[in-house]
Design an enzyme around this catalytic site. Sequence first.
Site, PDB file in Angstrom:
ATOM      1  N   HIS A 137      -5.580   4.482   6.478  1.00  0.00           N
ATOM      2  CA  HIS A 137      -5.129   5.353   5.518  1.00  0.00           C
ATOM      3  C   HIS A 137      -3.794   5.618   5.905  1.00  0.00           C
ATOM      4  O   HIS A 137      -3.031   6.545   5.673  1.00  0.00           O
ATOM      5  CB  HIS A 137      -5.664   6.735   5.392  1.00  0.00           C
ATOM      6  CG  HIS A 137      -7.185   6.785   4.929  1.00  0.00           C
ATOM      7  ND1 HIS A 137      -7.291   6.475   3.599  1.00  0.00           N
ATOM      8  CD2 HIS A 137      -8.295   6.850   5.155  1.00  0.00           C
ATOM      9  CE1 HIS A 137      -8.530   6.329   3.188  1.00  0.00           C
ATOM     10  NE2 HIS A 137      -9.304   6.646   4.181  1.00  0.00           N
TER      11      HIS A 137
ATOM     12  N   GLU B 270       1.103   5.517   0.405  1.00  0.00           N
ATOM     13  CA  GLU B 270       0.375   6.862   0.628  1.00  0.00           C
ATOM     14  C   GLU B 270       0.972   7.826  -0.081  1.00  0.00           C
ATOM     15  O   GLU B 270       2.173   7.797  -0.116  1.00  0.00           O
ATOM     16  CB  GLU B 270       0.337   7.260   1.953  1.00  0.00           C
ATOM     17  CG  GLU B 270      -0.323   6.131   3.170  1.00  0.00           C
ATOM     18  CD  GLU B 270      -1.649   5.944   2.721  1.00  0.00           C
ATOM     19  OE1 GLU B 270      -2.342   6.870   2.239  1.00  0.00           O
ATOM     20  OE2 GLU B 270      -2.248   4.891   3.176  1.00  0.00           O
TER      21      GLU B 270
ATOM     22  N   ASP C 226      -2.860  -0.437   6.285  1.00  0.00           N
ATOM     23  CA  ASP C 226      -3.792  -0.678   5.034  1.00  0.00           C
ATOM     24  C   ASP C 226      -3.318  -2.025   4.483  1.00  0.00           C
ATOM     25  O   ASP C 226      -3.947  -2.886   3.881  1.00  0.00           O
ATOM     26  CB  ASP C 226      -3.644   0.442   4.364  1.00  0.00           C
ATOM     27  CG  ASP C 226      -4.748   1.150   4.784  1.00  0.00           C
ATOM     28  OD1 ASP C 226      -4.975   1.312   5.862  1.00  0.00           O
ATOM     29  OD2 ASP C 226      -5.064   2.566   3.795  1.00  0.00           O
TER      30      ASP C 226
ATOM     31  N   ASP D 224       0.811  -1.115  -0.025  1.00  0.00           N
ATOM     32  CA  ASP D 224       0.165  -0.078  -0.085  1.00  0.00           C
ATOM     33  C   ASP D 224       0.833   1.134   0.059  1.00  0.00           C
ATOM     34  O   ASP D 224       1.985   1.107   0.615  1.00  0.00           O
ATOM     35  CB  ASP D 224      -0.868   0.151   1.333  1.00  0.00           C
ATOM     36  CG  ASP D 224      -1.921   1.226   1.066  1.00  0.00           C
ATOM     37  OD1 ASP D 224      -2.941   0.958   0.202  1.00  0.00           O
ATOM     38  OD2 ASP D 224      -1.898   2.228   1.980  1.00  0.00           O
TER      39      ASP D 224
END
Length: 571
Positions: free
Chosen positions: A170, A31, A175, A29
């Site tokens: 998040h 960000e 995640d 994942d």
Amino acid sequence: MAVPDNSRQQLSFDELGVSLHDVTFVVLDLETTGSRGRYDSITEIAAVKVKGGEVLGEFSTLVNPECDIPPAIVSITGITDSMVAEAPRLDGVLPSFLEFAAGCVLVAHNAPFDIGFLRGGCERLELPWPKPTVLCTVQLARRVLGKNDTPNNKLATLARVLHARTTPSHRALDDARATVDVLHGLLERAGPWGVHSLEELLEFLPAVTSQQRRKRGLADALPNAPGVYLFRGPNEEVLYVGTAGNLRKRVQQYFTAGERRGRVKEMVALAERVDHVECAHSLEAEVRELRLLGTHQPPYNRRSKFPNRAWWVVLTDEAFPRLSIVRKPRVRSLGPFRSRRKAEEAVKALQESTTLRRCTQRIPAGDQRGSPCALYEMELCGAPCAGHQDVEQYAPQVVAVSELMDGAGDGVLEHLRESIDRFATTQRFEEAAARRDLLAGLVRSVDRGQRLAALARIPELVAARPDGSGGWCFAVVRHGRLAAAGTARHGTPPMPVVDALRASAETVLPGDGPLAGVPTDEIHVVHRWLTAGDARMVHCHEPWSEPAGAAGKWRSWVDRATTARDPYPED
């Protein structure tokens, strides 16, 4: 929700492929700052490596995006500018992540988003994209869950529906952990559909075209061995060339949902057969692929549009030489550069550290009557065009650059390094950082070119690497070109194999330029194989050495400078 169709024909043991229990998944994942157009806007990368339901390891780090994080994104992720200020940049993180994920199936929720950022980062940093198999949990959820199972396919919703042990937040690691549980839950739901292997899973997803399914048999005759494969069209034309450690398994992937490239699907629809060249090991396969790309220039290979493309920086042959970017190198050249932009950055760095003229006019050795330009007023040029410098006065600048190209001196690098100190001392930190980046890029380029040139000068060397099964992979390299390749399996005496390879190896006559005429891509591949940590030198015609005054002695400075927290490195 549709009822699984279990009436399809039973597959043979070979066709079943790799059991899902034996597949290593790397669930990732990212960000980001929310900008899809900038691949350096990643702020956090995390991944969990799992196999058979067991966690094998985790990877997690913040990333300095080198830009401000919008307030709206901060409110969602909680990642602030101060949190990433001291974090490593993408060029320090992405290679480590690729190593962590090597050989694994990548999994992500809404995978095109995450994979797009990773591929874009590799392209910007000139790192090879490993072309992993990719699985999207959103796509899998749409296949196995109906409207009665979940109101939507958001990660938070699926985590709740499938009873994930981690709640998405998040933040990348949370995640990724939640996505692991979602993946396992979805794979359990896929079991009743007869999905028990990786190949079945990829074919089960809805992106397989009818042409892909119909032509799966084109891979049946290929061996489970390393080599090069060629897709041929209806008129025997070569459509696409690729390389693989296992030819059969790699080509089979073109007929599954794991292949999402539109142009490749179009190519598969045109293909009539797949030829192959079995190779001794991965190096021979990579080199043969490059040579076949140059010969056939297949329309569906992106690399074939610019075979062996490289740029070089040279000094022009004039009374007052200047720097020029060319495609064909000379005996004394700086490069190779993969793009013209990189070559232009090297020219800019050299111009910042010398007063070589930047104009393109030809200036005779005597009777100069031009007018000096603004660069003369800024003390960036000695204005030989106006007679303010003669050939003898101009020569030291030419000598300094020539010594750098030859590896005989590093005065140009030292001069640029001193300018960084001057800017930093006067607190002009942005300018110091800009000079630092110029110098770091120049050092890397010069160092890489000098190492490749050192290899190209060696008439013959033989190197070996373990094959992973107790045997050895051998390569005979002559003037930087692969001349022969072979293996000695476990229990086979290696030296007779080496002698046979040397006797039958291709004759290589050195050509012009620093790389002795070897195509840039090929010598890059050969050098990378030879300098791997497990490589062993079996024979070398003459010592493989680099010049003492080369840019290599600046490598440690570059490592410190590009990871320093300050705008300029401390001694």
